[in-house]
Motif scaffolding. Sequence first.
Motif, mmCIF file in Angstrom:
data_model
loop_
_atom_site.group_PDB
_atom_site.id
_atom_site.type_symbol
_atom_site.label_atom_id
_atom_site.label_comp_id
_atom_site.label_asym_id
_atom_site.label_seq_id
_atom_site.Cartn_x
_atom_site.Cartn_y
_atom_site.Cartn_z
ATOM 1 N N GLN A 110 25.225 30.324 51.212
ATOM 2 C CA GLN A 110 26.237 30.043 52.085
ATOM 3 C C GLN A 110 26.308 31.055 53.414
ATOM 4 N N LYS A 111 26.003 32.422 52.856
ATOM 5 C CA LYS A 111 26.272 33.493 53.715
ATOM 6 C C LYS A 111 25.086 33.175 54.776
ATOM 7 N N PHE A 112 23.896 32.932 54.337
ATOM 8 C CA PHE A 112 22.825 32.892 55.413
ATOM 9 C C PHE A 112 23.112 31.900 56.242
ATOM 10 N N ILE A 113 23.147 30.710 55.987
ATOM 11 C CA ILE A 113 23.479 29.567 56.562
ATOM 12 C C ILE A 113 24.387 29.856 57.840
ATOM 13 N N GLU A 114 25.459 30.586 57.573
ATOM 14 C CA GLU A 114 26.262 30.607 58.516
ATOM 15 C C GLU A 114 25.630 31.480 59.611
ATOM 16 N N CYS A 115 24.865 32.474 59.256
ATOM 17 C CA CYS A 115 24.526 33.564 60.395
ATOM 18 C C CYS A 115 23.097 33.269 60.998
ATOM 19 N N CYS A 116 22.197 32.715 60.268
ATOM 20 C CA CYS A 116 20.953 32.464 60.612
ATOM 21 C C CYS A 116 20.564 31.118 61.227
ATOM 22 N N ASP A 117 19.556 31.399 61.918
ATOM 23 C CA ASP A 117 19.276 30.092 62.147
ATOM 24 C C ASP A 117 18.004 29.409 61.443
ATOM 25 N N CYS A 118 17.291 28.359 61.729
ATOM 26 C CA CYS A 118 16.705 27.560 60.743
ATOM 27 C C CYS A 118 15.619 28.286 60.319
ATOM 28 N N GLY A 119 14.739 28.920 61.239
ATOM 29 C CA GLY A 119 13.499 29.625 61.026
ATOM 30 C C GLY A 119 13.648 30.875 60.128
ATOM 31 N N ASP A 120 14.746 31.466 60.578
ATOM 32 C CA ASP A 120 15.179 32.748 59.697
ATOM 33 C C ASP A 120 15.471 32.447 58.424
ATOM 34 N N TYR A 121 16.406 31.239 58.280
ATOM 35 C CA TYR A 121 16.770 30.972 56.975
ATOM 36 C C TYR A 121 15.475 30.701 55.777
ATOM 37 N N LEU A 122 14.835 29.949 56.565
ATOM 38 C CA LEU A 122 13.734 29.692 55.712
ATOM 39 C C LEU A 122 12.862 30.775 55.236
ATOM 40 N N LYS A 123 12.633 31.710 56.300
ATOM 41 C CA LYS A 123 12.203 32.896 55.982
ATOM 42 C C LYS A 123 12.468 33.632 54.578
ATOM 43 N N LYS A 124 14.098 33.599 54.646
ATOM 44 C CA LYS A 124 14.852 34.375 53.752
ATOM 45 C C LYS A 124 14.412 33.379 52.359
ATOM 46 N N ALA A 125 14.562 32.045 52.451
ATOM 47 C CA ALA A 125 14.650 31.319 51.214
ATOM 48 C C ALA A 125 13.084 31.497 50.634
ATOM 49 N N GLU A 126 12.227 31.599 51.485
ATOM 50 C CA GLU A 126 10.924 31.758 51.047
ATOM 51 C C GLU A 126 10.856 33.127 50.379
ATOM 52 N N LEU A 127 11.232 34.188 50.800
ATOM 53 C CA LEU A 127 11.304 35.442 50.285
ATOM 54 C C LEU A 127 11.885 35.485 48.802
ATOM 55 N N ARG A 128 13.161 34.914 48.844
ATOM 56 C CA ARG A 128 13.747 34.941 47.285
ATOM 57 C C ARG A 128 13.065 34.219 46.495
ATOM 58 N N LEU A 129 12.515 32.963 46.972
ATOM 59 C CA LEU A 129 11.681 32.107 45.833
ATOM 60 C C LEU A 129 10.432 33.170 45.166
ATOM 61 N N ASN A 130 9.623 33.729 46.388
ATOM 62 C CA ASN A 130 8.581 34.618 45.908
ATOM 63 C C ASN A 130 9.168 35.641 44.835
ATOM 64 N N GLU A 131 10.337 36.166 45.343
ATOM 65 C CA GLU A 131 10.785 37.304 44.474
ATOM 66 C C GLU A 131 11.297 36.789 43.203
ATOM 67 N N GLU A 132 11.591 35.753 43.054
ATOM 68 C CA GLU A 132 12.071 35.155 41.600
ATOM 69 C C GLU A 132 10.824 34.973 40.826
ATOM 70 N N ILE A 133 9.602 34.232 41.366
ATOM 71 C CA ILE A 133 8.403 34.078 40.800
ATOM 72 C C ILE A 133 7.861 35.440 40.294
ATOM 73 N N GLU A 134 8.091 36.538 41.276
ATOM 74 C CA GLU A 134 7.322 37.742 40.779
ATOM 75 C C GLU A 134 8.245 38.391 39.450
ATOM 76 N N ARG A 135 9.513 38.110 39.614
ATOM 77 C CA ARG A 135 10.473 38.543 38.584
ATOM 78 C C ARG A 135 9.946 37.880 37.107
ATOM 79 N N VAL A 136 9.645 36.686 37.246
ATOM 80 C CA VAL A 136 9.323 36.053 36.054
ATOM 81 C C VAL A 136 7.914 36.409 35.769
ATOM 82 N N THR A 137 6.886 36.715 36.223
ATOM 83 C CA THR A 137 5.662 37.093 35.750
ATOM 84 C C THR A 137 5.751 38.525 35.341
ATOM 85 N N HIS A 138 6.917 39.268 35.800
ATOM 86 C CA HIS A 138 6.880 40.680 35.252
ATOM 87 C C HIS A 138 7.743 40.650 33.951
#
Lengths: 73, 732
Positions: free
Chosen positions: B213-241
Amino acid sequence: MKRKDTVKLISADEMEFVIDKDAAMVSQTIRNMLTSPGGFAETELGEVTFPEISAVILEKICQYFYWALQYSR
Amino acid sequence: MSNQKKRNFQIEAFKHRVVVDPKYAEKTWSILEHAIHEIYNHNASGLSFEELYRNAYNMVLHKFGEKLYSGLVATMTAHLKEISKSIEAAQGDLFLEELNRKWNDHNKALQMIRDILMYMDRTYIPNTHKTPVHELGLNLWRDNVIHSSKIQSRLLSMLLELVHRERTGEVIDRGLMRNIIKMLMDLGSSVYQEDFEKPFLEVSAEFYMGESQKFIECCDCGDYLKKAELRLNEEIERVTHYLDVKSEVKITNVVEKEMIANHMMRLVHMENSGLVNMLLDDKYEDLGRMYNLFRRVPNGLSTIRDVMTSHLREIGKQLVTDAEKLRDPVEFVQRLLDEKDKYDSIISQAFSNDKTFQNALNSSFEYFINLNNRSPEFISLYVDDKLRKGLKGVSEEDVEIILDKVMMLFRYLQEKDVFEKYYKQHLAKRLLSGKTVSDDAERSLIVKLKTECGYQFTSKLEGMFTDMKTSQDTMQGFYASHPELTDGPTLVVQVLTTGSWPTQPSITCNLPAEMSALCEKFRSYYLGTHTGRRLSWQTNMGTADIKATFGKGQKHELNVSTYQMCVLMLFNNADRLSYKEVEQATGIPASDLKRCLQSMACVKGKNVLRKEPMSKDIGEDDAFFVNDKFTSKFYKVKIGTVVAQKESEPEKQETRQRVEEDRKPQIEAAIVRIMKSRRVLDHNNIIAEVTKQLQSRFLANPTEIKKRIESLIERDFLERDNNDRKLYRYLA
């Protein structure tokens, strides 16, 4: 002293049998004894006492260990 | 075995007989209990494994296994209760560490106990179907420690807090987390799922909902996607660890759902940065990221595909109906090719060549190219332009590439026969005026058309090429057999087979005397070798090179059409000629003559004739003189060559009519072909079959097909079935 790992098995009448560790490991019980995580006396000294087994029997057992190592794959 | 004789000796019982003594069990058990206490207190080194093992063995052997087992349970439970108290006492962060340590201790102790009680594990327990020692230990741990009321909630909240802290950017002790999670997993997958995973997923969902919610208010599409990708990778890393591998799928689903699926429509349609803008600005990286992320959610890709298709159709429609662009066909087709290139590269770079996107692209192009019914003509004009001058100096591979691209556009056309007609016309003009840049390029294009549409399409085109070649040979033969003609004007004749070339009304004109004599000689020569053929001169398609000397002595070589040559030759005998005189002498039809004279008298730089009065139009009473003041920088001057142009309205109508006429027999042939094999067929099926067969040439109109069917019925090729009005029967 032999270089390979050995264990000493002591019978009821104080006979000591020194055999390789591999041979001794054939027996699950001895294996557990020697590899138990706890600090039992056996693991520290590397010798196991059998106050209820006579020497003759213990000798046969040791022979069995070596046979098992050689023949059963 | 029955004893026959009384034995002399008796087999004595084991000397070493354990006393079956009720107190024996108690004694043995107390030894073991003491040992267990020592183990838990890390004091095992004083014990003898063998002795304990023997004791346990004996207990089981003498049927005291029950006592041993229950005693074990009681002792362990007591210890564990103590342990859990000590864990509860730990404050704050030390809680988890204390838990971890105690867990390790418990495991070690459990291992040792199991080793001692191995015999019981192997014999007593399977017989009585009780839980084995190891499992028993884990269960007791779970019940007394983890599920103890105080510890359970505290454990969960601490774990979740640590995860939350890490998400907000802090560094936490991952090793500790890993051990605790592993403990939960060892206790059983249901424990892990109930006690940790489910609440974890819920909390994560909430967290990501808020964050998205927070991101979509303030970011444009490209930035939002970057952030989403970041979070996704972070979660995957967390799982492996430090999480269970099976959780990876679940947590990624949660992230995808919260961050992507819920906001999909909004992202795609975001103003100034949504999908459409990305497409327009060629933002490959952003598009690639969007593709990868949306691929994970259901309907993600189809959303992208739909938006892209509708956008493409919009743009295409604009392109195709924009009156500005329609003025220059070459420009028009070039723009189409550019768009196609752009989207091809987007699909290959950002969308990893996804077939479904290719299909969407193809269907959109097909849709809007066919919106403008002059597209076939324009494409043909584009090819014509390229083959005349555009391909000069271009390497062979580049030529191939350009022709391939044109072929791609060709495939999108639904009215391929219209294209064929125009292409034939343009090709004829090119061949006759000798203006094609590269013969090889022409031939390769014909080969491509042949592979695309079949032999029928290109047979006439190839016929045109053959004619040109044959004519060359004929000319050589002609001059070889008439050596006396080498001094006079040189004649080059192209003999065209009527069927192959686009039909033109053959209008003759009066050629000047020198030329007509030569032409007659050729005619007799040709008819001498090919009897039974008829030759008619097509003077409106010829060209001539004449040398002219003007007033101040300048010599120029003029390249003119045949008509213009006739007119100019007249001025050899007269200085002044009126329009009427010219018309009479040459016999050229009025409109053509007017165009001729205009190009020679009114065009600046090419005014070899002078007109009185000096107006743009040609009137009946105008007079013409040779322009003695004609100058030009070049020795060779080209005047009024016959160029392929965009057709004017009446011409266009005419061509279209001819195309319609041509289609009628094709439809009829298709109908007859189908009926011959099927014998009986109903109306809808006929229409479907015919449309399918003719698809490669043009889109057949159902009403047209119906008319053709009626006409065939009249001519007794088909008949209607007597009972069923919709059924048709083939009449042999």
